[in-house]
Design a protein around this motif. Structure first.
Motif, PDB file in Angstrom:
ATOM      1  N   ASP A 180     -13.809  65.952 -26.658  1.00  0.00           N
ATOM      2  CA  ASP A 180     -14.300  67.274 -27.045  1.00  0.00           C
ATOM      3  C   ASP A 180     -14.931  68.014 -25.870  1.00  0.00           C
ATOM      4  OD1 ASP A 180     -13.669  67.128 -29.867  1.00  0.00           O
ATOM      5  OD2 ASP A 180     -15.251  65.612 -30.013  1.00  0.00           O
ATOM      6  N   GLU A 182     -15.208  70.591 -22.808  1.00  0.00           N
ATOM      7  CA  GLU A 182     -14.641  71.872 -22.414  1.00  0.00           C
ATOM      8  C   GLU A 182     -14.313  71.874 -20.921  1.00  0.00           C
ATOM      9  OE1 GLU A 182     -17.368  74.940 -23.485  1.00  0.00           O
ATOM     10  OE2 GLU A 182     -16.670  75.012 -25.575  1.00  0.00           O
ATOM     11  N   TYR A 183     -13.256  72.581 -20.566  1.00  0.00           N
ATOM     12  CA  TYR A 183     -12.854  72.747 -19.177  1.00  0.00           C
ATOM     13  C   TYR A 183     -12.719  74.237 -18.900  1.00  0.00           C
ATOM     14  CZ  TYR A 183      -9.864  72.935 -15.026  1.00  0.00           C
ATOM     15  OH  TYR A 183      -9.348  73.219 -13.803  1.00  0.00           O
ATOM     16  N   SER A 185     -11.118  76.883 -16.542  1.00  0.00           N
ATOM     17  CA  SER A 185     -10.060  77.040 -15.545  1.00  0.00           C
ATOM     18  C   SER A 185     -10.472  78.069 -14.493  1.00  0.00           C
ATOM     19  CB  SER A 185      -8.763  77.480 -16.224  1.00  0.00           C
ATOM     20  OG  SER A 185      -8.918  78.771 -16.786  1.00  0.00           O
ATOM     21  N   THR A 189     -10.832  80.845 -18.235  1.00  0.00           N
ATOM     22  CA  THR A 189     -10.448  80.424 -19.582  1.00  0.00           C
ATOM     23  C   THR A 189     -11.122  79.095 -19.931  1.00  0.00           C
ATOM     24  OG1 THR A 189      -8.285  81.493 -19.345  1.00  0.00           O
ATOM     25  CG2 THR A 189      -8.517  79.843 -21.104  1.00  0.00           C
ATOM     26  N   VAL A 190     -11.690  79.027 -21.132  1.00  0.00           N
ATOM     27  CA  VAL A 190     -12.356  77.818 -21.585  1.00  0.00           C
ATOM     28  C   VAL A 190     -11.479  77.125 -22.627  1.00  0.00           C
ATOM     29  CG1 VAL A 190     -14.407  76.844 -22.703  1.00  0.00           C
ATOM     30  CG2 VAL A 190     -14.627  78.823 -21.174  1.00  0.00           C
ATOM     31  N   CYS A 191     -11.249  75.825 -22.449  1.00  0.00           N
ATOM     32  CA  CYS A 191     -10.427  75.087 -23.398  1.00  0.00           C
ATOM     33  C   CYS A 191     -10.901  73.643 -23.477  1.00  0.00           C
ATOM     34  CB  CYS A 191      -8.946  75.137 -22.998  1.00  0.00           C
ATOM     35  SG  CYS A 191      -8.604  74.431 -21.358  1.00  0.00           S
ATOM     36  N   LYS A 192     -10.339  72.892 -24.391  1.00  0.00           N
ATOM     37  CA  LYS A 192     -10.584  71.456 -24.515  1.00  0.00           C
ATOM     38  C   LYS A 192      -9.232  70.762 -24.352  1.00  0.00           C
ATOM     39  CE  LYS A 192     -14.569  72.001 -27.600  1.00  0.00           C
ATOM     40  NZ  LYS A 192     -15.156  71.677 -28.927  1.00  0.00           N
ATOM     41  N   PRO A 193      -8.814  70.557 -23.083  1.00  0.00           N
ATOM     42  CA  PRO A 193      -7.434  70.141 -22.801  1.00  0.00           C
ATOM     43  C   PRO A 193      -7.130  68.658 -22.959  1.00  0.00           C
ATOM     44  CG  PRO A 193      -8.627  70.386 -20.767  1.00  0.00           C
ATOM     45  CD  PRO A 193      -9.586  70.772 -21.867  1.00  0.00           C
ATOM     46  N   ALA A 200       0.306  68.573 -24.270  1.00  0.00           N
ATOM     47  CA  ALA A 200      -0.907  69.212 -23.762  1.00  0.00           C
ATOM     48  C   ALA A 200      -1.345  68.601 -22.435  1.00  0.00           C
ATOM     49  CB  ALA A 200      -2.023  69.081 -24.794  1.00  0.00           C
ATOM     50  N   ARG A 203       0.899  69.851 -19.643  1.00  0.00           N
ATOM     51  CA  ARG A 203       0.550  71.213 -19.216  1.00  0.00           C
ATOM     52  C   ARG A 203      -0.691  71.200 -18.335  1.00  0.00           C
ATOM     53  NH1 ARG A 203       1.583  72.612 -24.665  1.00  0.00           N
ATOM     54  NH2 ARG A 203      -0.674  72.744 -25.035  1.00  0.00           N
ATOM     55  N   PHE A 204      -1.680  70.391 -18.707  1.00  0.00           N
ATOM     56  CA  PHE A 204      -2.952  70.369 -17.981  1.00  0.00           C
ATOM     57  C   PHE A 204      -2.801  69.768 -16.591  1.00  0.00           C
ATOM     58  CE2 PHE A 204      -7.272  68.431 -17.252  1.00  0.00           C
ATOM     59  CZ  PHE A 204      -7.950  69.639 -17.103  1.00  0.00           C
TER      60      PHE A 204
END
Length: 285
Positions: A180, A182-183, A185, A189-193, A200, A203-204
């Motif tokens: 869980d 967050e990263y 970029s 952009t904030v995501c949980k990759p 997924a 892509r990361f």
């Protein structure tokens, strides 16, 4: 935890004669296949490096000092040409995962297949580079990653078998640790990759701006192929080939990977076809 897989995922690691994709040869390859049901299969091959004429190549002493594999260790082993079909069959349609694999192991594996004319298509495969996850999230080496994530000391580092299994364990630990997390970029952009999904993760960890496997050719913002090295770095290939056609010949005759040369040739042919179409339009044909 079990990996969520739609099809097999093969973790692999190479030990080689050098570090340049266009000239290096594989001397050992370990393949660890994880199937969707959680079962696994492994293969380890020692490989005798040979040139295009089948002559055995010398493994440099400096390289042997790193992975411990000498000329004597592979003297009676099959060449990659002899193993290619078996290795390709074992991998099958699997996705691929490794440590620093997108930059070196995958390009060199493809290079070896291309050298012997064995079909091996990457178009339908997803590539997961565990090092890219690590570097983006923690920025360390494989040995440090193994200690950091798994709490163990990596014994026999630079042996394909040990490195491959360590990479598998590190990815499993990363999935737990960053479930869980967050990263952010570079574009904000904030995501949980880091999720248990190969698409997924692919892509990361992908080098999305690279047009070839080794990063010699990149894409610019207009998605044009541009040089990522040398005096023409940042310039579109079509632009350079139009003003300096000899540069194409230099690339083809140099020690660039076959995959890079194939991509460059595609651009060259595309430019040639475009010129022919323009001539036909000009003369009303």
């Amino acid at each position: 935890m079990q990996l969520h897989l739609e099809k097999p995922l093969v973790f692999f690691d190479l030990e080689t004669t050098g570090v340049t994709v266009g000239t290096a040869n594989i001397v050992e390859i370990c393949l660890h296949k994880v199937l969707p049901d959680g079962s696994t299969e492994s293969r380890v091959y020692r490989v005798r490096p040979v040139d295009a004429n089948g002559k055995t190549l010398h493994i440099p002493e400096a390289t042997t000092a790193i992975h411990g594999i000498s000329d004597a260790d592979v003297a009676d082993k099959p060449s990659f040409r002899e193993l290619a079909s078996e290795i390709a069959a074992f991998i099958g349609d699997a996705d691929l995962a490794g440590y620093n694999s997108n930059k070196f192991d995958v390009p060199l594996l493809v290079e070896e297949f291309m050298r012997v004319g064995c079909p091996f298509d990457l178009k339908c495969r997803r590539l997961v580079d565990v090092q890219n996850i690590f570097h983006k999230m923690e920025q360390r080496t494989l040995k440090a990653a193994y200690g950091f994530y798994c709490g163990k000391n990596l014994e026999n580092a630079h042996s394909a078998d040990a490195d491959t299994m360590a990479t598998y364990e590190v990815l499993m630990a990363q999935l737990d640790r960053y479930k869980d997390t967050e990263y952010v970029s570079p574009d904000g952009t904030v995501c949980k990759p880091i999720v248990n999904d190969i698409e997924a993760l692919s892509r990361f960890t992908a080098n999305s701006q690279w047009a070839d496997l080794a990063g010699h050719i990149a894409y610019d913002k207009q998605h044009r192929e541009v040089f990522n090295f040398g005096k023409h770095k940042g310039k579109p290939l079509e632009e350079v080939f139009t003003s300096e056609p000899a540069y194409y010949d230099w690339i083809i005759k140099s020690d660039f990977p076959l995959y890079t040369k194939a991509l460059v040739t595609e651009v060259w042919k595309r430019l040639r076809d475009k010129k022919l179409r323009d001539l036909k339009l000009h003369f009303g044909q």
